[in-house]
Enzyme design. Structure first.
Site, PDB file in Angstrom:
ATOM      1  CG  ASP A  67      -0.250  -0.327   2.527  1.00 16.67           C
ATOM      2  OD1 ASP A  67       0.993  -0.294   2.570  1.00 16.67           O
ATOM      3  OD2 ASP A  67      -0.953  -0.606   3.511  1.00 16.67           O
ATOM      4  CG  ASN A 136      -8.278  -0.999  12.355  1.00 16.07           C
ATOM      5  OD1 ASN A 136      -7.370  -1.683  11.899  1.00 16.07           O
ATOM      6  ND2 ASN A 136      -8.715   0.096  11.763  1.00 16.07           N
ATOM      7  CG  HIS A 138      -5.478  -1.836   9.079  1.00 14.07           C
ATOM      8  ND1 HIS A 138      -5.451  -0.468   9.120  1.00 14.07           N
ATOM      9  CD2 HIS A 138      -4.209  -2.217   9.431  1.00 14.07           C
ATOM     10  CE1 HIS A 138      -4.253  -0.051   9.461  1.00 14.07           C
ATOM     11  NE2 HIS A 138      -3.486  -1.087   9.653  1.00 14.07           N
ATOM     12  CD  GLU A 143      -8.236   1.347   7.910  1.00 11.02           C
ATOM     13  OE1 GLU A 143      -8.186   0.473   8.798  1.00 11.02           O
ATOM     14  OE2 GLU A 143      -7.611   2.423   7.998  1.00 11.02           O
TER      15      GLU A 143
HETATM   16  P1  PGA Z   1       2.572  -1.128  12.844  1.00  7.77           P
HETATM   17  O1  PGA Z   1       1.416  -0.998  11.763  1.00  7.77           O
HETATM   18  O2  PGA Z   1       3.462  -2.213  12.370  1.00  7.77           O
HETATM   19  O3  PGA Z   1       3.239   0.215  12.858  1.00  7.77           O
HETATM   20  O4  PGA Z   1       1.893  -1.466  14.149  1.00  7.77           O
HETATM   21  C1  PGA Z   1       0.931  -2.140  11.160  1.00  7.77           C
HETATM   22  C2  PGA Z   1      -0.290  -1.806  10.343  1.00  7.77           C
HETATM   23  O5  PGA Z   1      -0.974  -0.804  10.617  1.00  7.77           O
HETATM   24  O6  PGA Z   1      -0.600  -2.580   9.420  1.00  7.77           O
END
Ligand code: PGA
Length: 239
Positions: A67, A136, A138, A143
């Site tokens: 992404d 959350n 995702h 999302e």
């Molecule tokens: P993080 O983010 O590794 O910084 O916790 C992971 C994500 O949001 O997919």
């Protein structure tokens, strides 16, 4: 699902790197699916070390990232292109022309998503995809929602993600509100998935995954349908 429980972040990073290194050694011209965020930084450090030690080479490797924010310039130090260069590509023997991140400057973002999806198909899919998760649940920027989208698409970030990611920006107002992300179907073009999770704040999401139900409010639960997922996590995620 295979589950590897690690005592801390460093062990999670090493175990994940070892799995990736096996894929690269077995198929030097493999396609690697990359992720950003704080979770895979230790994995990338291990891959750099293995590359410098001559254990693995990225010379023939192709990469696709999950992404990118939209809009954002690749020169912006918060862009995922910048992150990948800084955390991995600038330190290994990879040909940057063979690395892809969705283009956060595309004039027509929908067309860019179509191009990206087509490119993944033309590459013949992904040999191994690294995934982190948001609090959350995702994956990529898929999302929580009533519907999940299969193909690479433009998405609005949720308030929870904007807030979580604001720690990297000068202020919450500076976090882009949209992103280009592989969809659930694009992720499923990976033959093998390494799901890396550390930190107790992600317990609820992992518990949803391990409940063996499908819940679009926890997009990671879709991974229950994939035939080759290895969850590499720290013990506090499972408490
Ligand atoms: P993080 O983010 O590794 O910084 O916790 C992971 C994500 O949001 O997919």
């Amino acid at each position: 699902m295979n589950i590897i429980v690690c005592k801390n972040y460093d062990e999670m990073s090493l175990r994940s790197a070892e799995i990736m290194a096996e894929v690269i050694k077995g198929k030097p011209a493999c396609v690697l699916g990359m992720a950003t965020g704080s979770t895979p930084i230790g994995l990338y450090r291990n891959l750099i070390r293995m590359n410098k030690a001559g254990e693995i080479s990225f010379k023939d490797v192709t990469t696709v990232n999950l992404d990118e924010y939209y809009p954002i310039a690749p020169t912006n130090d918060q862009s995922y292109r910048y992150f990948m260069n800084e955390q991995l590509f600038d330190h290994v023997d990879i040909d940057k022309a063979k690395t892809s991140v969705p283009d956060g400057t595309a004039a027509d973002p929908e067309a860019e998503c179509r191009r990206y999806e087509e490119m993944i198909s033309l590459l013949g899919g992904i040999d191994v995809q690294i995934l982190g998760i948001g609090r959350n649940g995702h994956i990529g920027f898929n999302e929580p929602d009533a519907k999940l989208i299969l193909d690479t698409h433009v998405t609005d970030l949720t308030a929870s993600t904007i807030e979580a990611n604001s720690r990297f920006f000068a202020s919450e107002a500076d976090v882009p509100r949209r992103a280009l992300t592989m969809g659930i179907g694009s992720i499923f073009k990976a033959r093998k998935i390494i799901l890396m999770v550390s930190g107790a704040e992600k317990k609820a999401a992992v518990s949803a995954l391990l409940s063996r139900t499908l819940d679009t409010n926890f997009p990671l639960t879709m991974l229950n349908l994939h035939p080759d997922v290895t969850l590499v996590c720290t013990a506090d995620v499972l408490d």
